[in-house]
Write a protein that holds these residues in place. Structure first.
Motif, PDB file in Angstrom:
ATOM      1  N   LEU A  33      28.405  15.501  75.023  1.00  8.23           N
ATOM      2  CA  LEU A  33      28.989  15.626  73.691  1.00  8.23           C
ATOM      3  C   LEU A  33      30.368  16.264  73.805  1.00  8.23           C
ATOM      4  CD1 LEU A  33      28.874  15.495  70.594  1.00  8.23           C
ATOM      5  CD2 LEU A  33      27.665  17.699  70.630  1.00  8.23           C
TER       6      LEU A  33
ATOM      7  N   THR B 261      27.110   7.372  63.638  1.00 10.83           N
ATOM      8  CA  THR B 261      26.730   8.118  62.451  1.00 10.83           C
ATOM      9  C   THR B 261      25.784   9.246  62.843  1.00 10.83           C
ATOM     10  OG1 THR B 261      26.892   6.115  61.096  1.00 10.83           O
ATOM     11  CG2 THR B 261      25.579   7.932  60.210  1.00 10.83           C
ATOM     12  N   HIS B 262      26.124  10.476  62.470  1.00 10.80           N
ATOM     13  CA  HIS B 262      25.207  11.592  62.715  1.00 10.80           C
ATOM     14  C   HIS B 262      25.634  12.849  61.987  1.00 10.80           C
ATOM     15  CE1 HIS B 262      23.535  15.021  65.265  1.00 10.80           C
ATOM     16  NE2 HIS B 262      22.492  14.486  64.664  1.00 10.80           N
ATOM     17  N   SER B 263      26.835  13.340  62.261  1.00 10.91           N
ATOM     18  CA  SER B 263      27.272  14.626  61.738  1.00 10.91           C
ATOM     19  C   SER B 263      27.684  14.532  60.268  1.00 10.91           C
ATOM     20  CB  SER B 263      28.454  15.157  62.558  1.00 10.91           C
ATOM     21  OG  SER B 263      28.975  16.345  61.986  1.00 10.91           O
ATOM     22  N   ASN B 264      27.353  15.560  59.511  1.00 13.32           N
ATOM     23  CA  ASN B 264      27.812  15.651  58.127  1.00 13.32           C
ATOM     24  C   ASN B 264      29.286  16.021  58.041  1.00 13.32           C
ATOM     25  OD1 ASN B 264      25.257  15.096  57.003  1.00 13.32           O
ATOM     26  ND2 ASN B 264      24.650  17.237  57.211  1.00 13.32           N
ATOM     27  N   ASP B 265      29.862  16.464  59.163  1.00 10.58           N
ATOM     28  CA  ASP B 265      31.241  16.957  59.167  1.00 10.58           C
ATOM     29  C   ASP B 265      32.242  15.951  59.696  1.00 10.58           C
ATOM     30  OD1 ASP B 265      30.596  19.459  58.079  1.00 10.58           O
ATOM     31  OD2 ASP B 265      30.034  20.231  60.060  1.00 10.58           O
TER      32      ASP B 265
ATOM     33  N   GLU C  56      31.229  12.136  65.657  1.00 13.51           N
ATOM     34  CA  GLU C  56      31.093  12.714  66.993  1.00 13.51           C
ATOM     35  C   GLU C  56      31.511  11.729  68.069  1.00 13.51           C
ATOM     36  OE1 GLU C  56      27.292  15.691  66.225  1.00 13.51           O
ATOM     37  OE2 GLU C  56      26.937  13.607  66.798  1.00 13.51           O
TER      38      GLU C  56
ATOM     39  N   HIS D  78      31.862  13.527  52.942  1.00 14.12           N
ATOM     40  CA  HIS D  78      30.465  13.216  53.243  1.00 14.12           C
ATOM     41  C   HIS D  78      30.324  11.744  53.651  1.00 14.12           C
ATOM     42  CE1 HIS D  78      30.917  11.724  49.163  1.00 14.12           C
ATOM     43  NE2 HIS D  78      29.739  11.130  49.225  1.00 14.12           N
TER      44      HIS D  78
ATOM     45  N   LEU E 240      33.673  16.708  67.696  1.00 13.44           N
ATOM     46  CA  LEU E 240      34.043  15.803  66.617  1.00 13.44           C
ATOM     47  C   LEU E 240      35.385  15.138  66.917  1.00 13.44           C
ATOM     48  CD1 LEU E 240      33.056  17.860  63.453  1.00 13.44           C
ATOM     49  CD2 LEU E 240      31.932  15.806  64.305  1.00 13.44           C
TER      50      LEU E 240
ATOM     51  N   HIS F 268      37.229  15.041  62.196  1.00 13.74           N
ATOM     52  CA  HIS F 268      36.670  16.102  61.357  1.00 13.74           C
ATOM     53  C   HIS F 268      37.043  15.843  59.907  1.00 13.74           C
ATOM     54  CE1 HIS F 268      35.952  20.083  59.601  1.00 13.74           C
ATOM     55  NE2 HIS F 268      35.127  20.277  60.620  1.00 13.74           N
ATOM     56  N   LYS F 269      36.135  16.152  59.009  1.00 10.93           N
ATOM     57  CA  LYS F 269      36.377  15.855  57.598  1.00 10.93           C
ATOM     58  C   LYS F 269      37.617  16.562  57.046  1.00 10.93           C
ATOM     59  CE  LYS F 269      33.074  19.336  55.891  1.00 10.93           C
ATOM     60  NZ  LYS F 269      31.796  19.502  55.149  1.00 10.93           N
TER      61      LYS F 269
END
Length: 314
Positions: A71, A52-56, A59, A85, A74, A77-78
């Protein structure tokens, strides 16, 4: 209540007496990998970390030694999902000729598939639990593959605080089967109730014919967020919580230690990857750490090995 509290205090005291003294432990260096609810897949000599980290979306980081990480972007990806979200608590498994990611988004469970552990993953179908729970919210999915070939989904419902439930998955390893839904347990031990009534982040392993369901208790915002476990002789339960829980609490100066997963490293050692608060005064972003586990008789416990604080590749 007094008797329960006294028993818990005695159990916690016994646990603390078994841990190395503060002077014997090096202060953990702050991790550089900002993943909460972390999960590690081991594949062809490479470690893949998700969390859990990216709003999109979700990762992916890679490593060959658990210490230094890169890294990769993603993995999910959303734009490849129906949610936008709260992408939380992913797990990834190599099943047949595809990879399946199980994750929460918008406080619902989903599965996504890809041909590479780095993605791109694309959502498969709609909400995973819709056949059994309709539109009810639930989070924190974990899949356990038993020796008889059955797959079991463990997850969290908001029906009694945060409570751990389970069901069997069908042959596609995604669809839950009717008639297999049951509650494992809710928060009952005093350490699980300090700031909220929470049991979450389930993970299951099998050892010598016994099933170990590890989980986190208490509110994740609490510095006393911690990890305990319950055991059963059958994958369907009943589950009995360990009387000396928690087994992971405030390790090496870290606080808010919880929501973990368990894996074996490339040398075959049993490992636990978990998150902790960024510092004693700041919760977010939560950071990823890696410890070691062992079985001592029928007990599951952390070893005295120093916690790994991952760093990012230069």
């Amino acid at each position: 209540m007094k008797n329960r509290s006294a028993c818990w205090l005695a159990a916690l005291t016994a646990l603390l007496l078994t841990l190395p003294s503060a002077s014997a432990l090096a202060q953990a260096r702050m991790s550089e990998v900002p993943l909460a609810d972390p999960y590690i897949l081991v594949e062809d000599g490479v470690y893949y970390a998700y969390g859990t980290h990216s709003n999109d979306g979700i990762e992916c980081y890679t490593s060959r030694d658990l210490h230094t990480w890169k890294l990769e972007g993603l993995a999910l990806h959303k734009s490849n999902t129906s949610e936008d979200h709260w992408f939380w608590a992913p797990e990834v498994y190599h099943i047949g000729d595809r990879y399946i990611m199980y994750y929460s988004a918008g406080e619902h469970l989903y599965a996504a598939t890809a041909t590479s552990p780095k993605g791109p993953f694309r959502q498969a179908g709609s909400c995973q639990m819709a056949p059994l729970l309709g539109g009810e919210k639930c989070i924190d999915s974990h899949v356990f593959f038993d020796r008889d070939g059955t797959a079991w989904l463990f997850f969290v419902r908001f029906n009694d605080g945060n409570a751990v439930w389970q069901c069997q998955l069908g042959p596609d390893y995604i669809t839950p089967l009717e008639g297999t839904l049951s509650q494992c347990f809710a928060a009952t031990q005093p350490w699980e109730l300090i700031q909220a009534k929470v049991n979450e982040g389930p993970n299951v392993i099998r050892h010598k014919g016994r099933y170990y369901l590890t989980y986190s208790g208490n509110d994740y915002q609490s510095q006393e967020y911690a990890v305990g476990y319950a055991t059963a002789r059958h994958i369907k339960g009943p589950w009995q919580k360990y009387s000396l829980n928690p087994i992971l609490l405030r390790r090496e100066g870290l606080v808010g230690t919880g929501h973990h997963s368990i894996f074996r490293d490339l040398q075959g050692r049993l490992r636990i990857v978990f998150h902790a608060h960024r510092s004693a005064s700041q919760i977010h972003p939560r950071m990823m750490y890696i410890g070691s586990l062992r079985f001592k008789g029928s007990r599951l416990e952390l070893t005295d090995d120093p916690v790994i604080s991952p760093v990012l590749e230069n």
